[in-house]
Scaffold this motif. Structure first.
Motif, PDB file in Angstrom:
ATOM      1  N   GLY A  92     -19.542  -5.309  -1.194  1.00  0.00           N
ATOM      2  CA  GLY A  92     -18.173  -6.245  -1.210  1.00  0.00           C
ATOM      3  C   GLY A  92     -17.532  -6.475  -1.965  1.00  0.00           C
ATOM      4  N   LEU A  93     -16.753  -6.891  -2.528  1.00  0.00           N
ATOM      5  CA  LEU A  93     -15.638  -6.782  -3.591  1.00  0.00           C
ATOM      6  C   LEU A  93     -15.996  -6.991  -4.357  1.00  0.00           C
ATOM      7  N   ARG A  94     -16.763  -6.999  -5.294  1.00  0.00           N
ATOM      8  CA  ARG A  94     -16.496  -7.550  -6.333  1.00  0.00           C
ATOM      9  C   ARG A  94     -18.221  -6.724  -7.415  1.00  0.00           C
ATOM     10  N   ASN A  95     -18.626  -5.995  -6.548  1.00  0.00           N
ATOM     11  CA  ASN A  95     -19.978  -5.615  -5.909  1.00  0.00           C
ATOM     12  C   ASN A  95     -19.570  -3.661  -6.499  1.00  0.00           C
ATOM     13  N   GLY A  96     -19.522  -3.037  -7.599  1.00  0.00           N
ATOM     14  CA  GLY A  96     -19.445  -1.229  -7.168  1.00  0.00           C
ATOM     15  C   GLY A  96     -18.494  -1.341  -6.590  1.00  0.00           C
ATOM     16  N   GLY A  97     -17.962  -0.448  -6.976  1.00  0.00           N
ATOM     17  CA  GLY A  97     -16.292   0.303  -6.503  1.00  0.00           C
ATOM     18  C   GLY A  97     -16.413   1.504  -5.243  1.00  0.00           C
ATOM     19  N   VAL A  98     -17.705   2.357  -4.303  1.00  0.00           N
ATOM     20  CA  VAL A  98     -17.719   2.488  -3.590  1.00  0.00           C
ATOM     21  C   VAL A  98     -16.894   2.020  -2.217  1.00  0.00           C
ATOM     22  N   GLU A  99     -16.141   2.595  -1.523  1.00  0.00           N
ATOM     23  CA  GLU A  99     -15.256   1.950  -0.717  1.00  0.00           C
ATOM     24  C   GLU A  99     -14.091   4.282  -0.162  1.00  0.00           C
ATOM     25  N   TYR A 100     -13.945   2.955   0.849  1.00  0.00           N
ATOM     26  CA  TYR A 100     -12.623   3.803   1.759  1.00  0.00           C
ATOM     27  C   TYR A 100     -11.538   3.199   0.994  1.00  0.00           C
ATOM     28  N   TYR A 101     -11.003   4.269   1.325  1.00  0.00           N
ATOM     29  CA  TYR A 101      -8.829   3.820   1.111  1.00  0.00           C
ATOM     30  C   TYR A 101      -8.102   3.998   1.520  1.00  0.00           C
ATOM     31  N   LEU A 102      -7.093   3.425   2.259  1.00  0.00           N
ATOM     32  CA  LEU A 102      -6.647   4.558   2.617  1.00  0.00           C
ATOM     33  C   LEU A 102      -5.004   4.099   2.474  1.00  0.00           C
ATOM     34  N   HIS A 103      -4.279   4.795   2.390  1.00  0.00           N
ATOM     35  CA  HIS A 103      -3.112   4.444   1.615  1.00  0.00           C
ATOM     36  C   HIS A 103      -1.555   5.227   2.498  1.00  0.00           C
ATOM     37  N   ILE A 104      -1.080   4.359   2.584  1.00  0.00           N
ATOM     38  CA  ILE A 104       0.309   4.300   3.687  1.00  0.00           C
ATOM     39  C   ILE A 104       1.912   4.295   2.687  1.00  0.00           C
ATOM     40  N   THR A 105       2.400   5.492   2.598  1.00  0.00           N
ATOM     41  CA  THR A 105       4.333   6.400   2.468  1.00  0.00           C
ATOM     42  C   THR A 105       3.907   7.160   3.153  1.00  0.00           C
ATOM     43  N   PRO A 106       5.870   6.614   2.870  1.00  0.00           N
ATOM     44  CA  PRO A 106       6.255   8.069   4.181  1.00  0.00           C
ATOM     45  C   PRO A 106       5.712   9.260   3.320  1.00  0.00           C
ATOM     46  N   GLY A 107       5.593   9.914   4.237  1.00  0.00           N
ATOM     47  CA  GLY A 107       5.034  11.939   3.683  1.00  0.00           C
ATOM     48  C   GLY A 107       4.401  11.844   2.598  1.00  0.00           C
ATOM     49  N   GLU A 108       3.227  10.663   2.715  1.00  0.00           N
ATOM     50  CA  GLU A 108       1.912  11.278   1.216  1.00  0.00           C
ATOM     51  C   GLU A 108       0.943  10.279   1.981  1.00  0.00           C
ATOM     52  N   SER A 109       0.828  10.244   3.031  1.00  0.00           N
ATOM     53  CA  SER A 109      -0.127   8.654   3.270  1.00  0.00           C
ATOM     54  C   SER A 109      -1.435   9.615   3.372  1.00  0.00           C
ATOM     55  N   PHE A 110      -2.985   9.147   3.014  1.00  0.00           N
ATOM     56  CA  PHE A 110      -4.121   9.844   3.363  1.00  0.00           C
ATOM     57  C   PHE A 110      -5.310   8.858   3.556  1.00  0.00           C
ATOM     58  N   ILE A 111      -6.145   9.272   4.015  1.00  0.00           N
ATOM     59  CA  ILE A 111      -7.470   8.160   3.936  1.00  0.00           C
ATOM     60  C   ILE A 111      -8.394   8.810   2.695  1.00  0.00           C
TER      61      ILE A 111
END
Length: 220
Positions: A92-111
């Motif tokens: 949930g949005l407010r219940n804990g910080g376990v997450e999947y995160y996709l970062h998009i920036t040229p040459g430095e993107s990651f999951i």
């Protein structure tokens, strides 16, 4: 997929990180953000099939993080981030910080996946889970395919001293010293713009799922 134009916008933003340029190219930003929202919508749907802890009704607009920087207490006064981020929480949005995160920036993107720098109560709970069930965690993070994709889980922020309540001779002390519990995998720009980008990102998240479950169980 992530449109090449989205990456092109970020490339130009990196070179022109000021309000005047941004306002002149607001239309390009709006198109890039819409591309990210569309990708987030599809990714949430795919991940819900893998991880039932993800709410399939999660608002993808809220998952795409703001590009505007808070510069009030920062020495860096550039007004915009040089990336787009998609945060997909698993509790949930407010219940804990376990997450999947996709970062998009040229040459430095990651999951990425896991729990970055948890608050004190959650940190204690995760350390307790490690103390009780270290074998389960090590089975996940030491599995050869996991290491090949995400590297050494132990190689992240940790205490220099022994955490309170534990002994230095604890066989899992290096895991117990950890302050953050995340892993990441770099993604090439060209791969993000391929037709199967969504499937490839989803496949990486599938590999992250067991770590997500371990951390989530610690907070249950």
């Amino acid at each position: 997929m992530i449109n090449p134009a989205t990456l092109d916008f970020l490339k130009e933003l990196i070179k022109n990180n000021n309000r005047e340029w941004f306002q002149e190219h607001k239309g390009d930003y709006d198109k890039a953000r819409e591309n990210m929202i569309e990708f987030a919508t599809s990714l949430i749907g795919e991940l819900h099939n893998i991880d039932p802890g993800i709410d399939e009704a999660l608002d993808s607009k809220k998952s795409v993080m703001r590009i505007y920087r808070d510069i009030r207490f920062s020495k860096n006064k550039t007004p915009y981030k040089n990336n787009f981020g998609i945060s997909i929480p698993t509790m949930g949005l407010r219940n804990g910080g376990v997450e999947y995160y996709l970062h998009i920036t040229p040459g430095e993107s990651f999951i990425a996946g896991g729990y970055w720098m948890p608050e004190n109560d959650h940190l204690k709970a995760i350390r307790q889970e490690i103390d009780y069930n270290a074998a389960d965690l090590k089975k996940i993070i030491d599995e050869p395919a996991f290491v090949k994709l995400f590297g050494d889980f132990r190689n992240q922020e940790k205490l220099k001293t022994v955490p309170k309540g534990y002994e230095a001779d604890n066989e899992n002390i290096e895991l117990l010293k950890l302050k953050s519990f995340v892993v990441w995998h770099k993604i090439k720009d060209a791969d993000l713009s391929k037709a199967d980008a969504l499937q490839n990102v989803t496949a990486l998240c599938t590999k992250l799922y067991p770590l997500t479950v371990f951390l989530r169980n610690a907070l249950a």
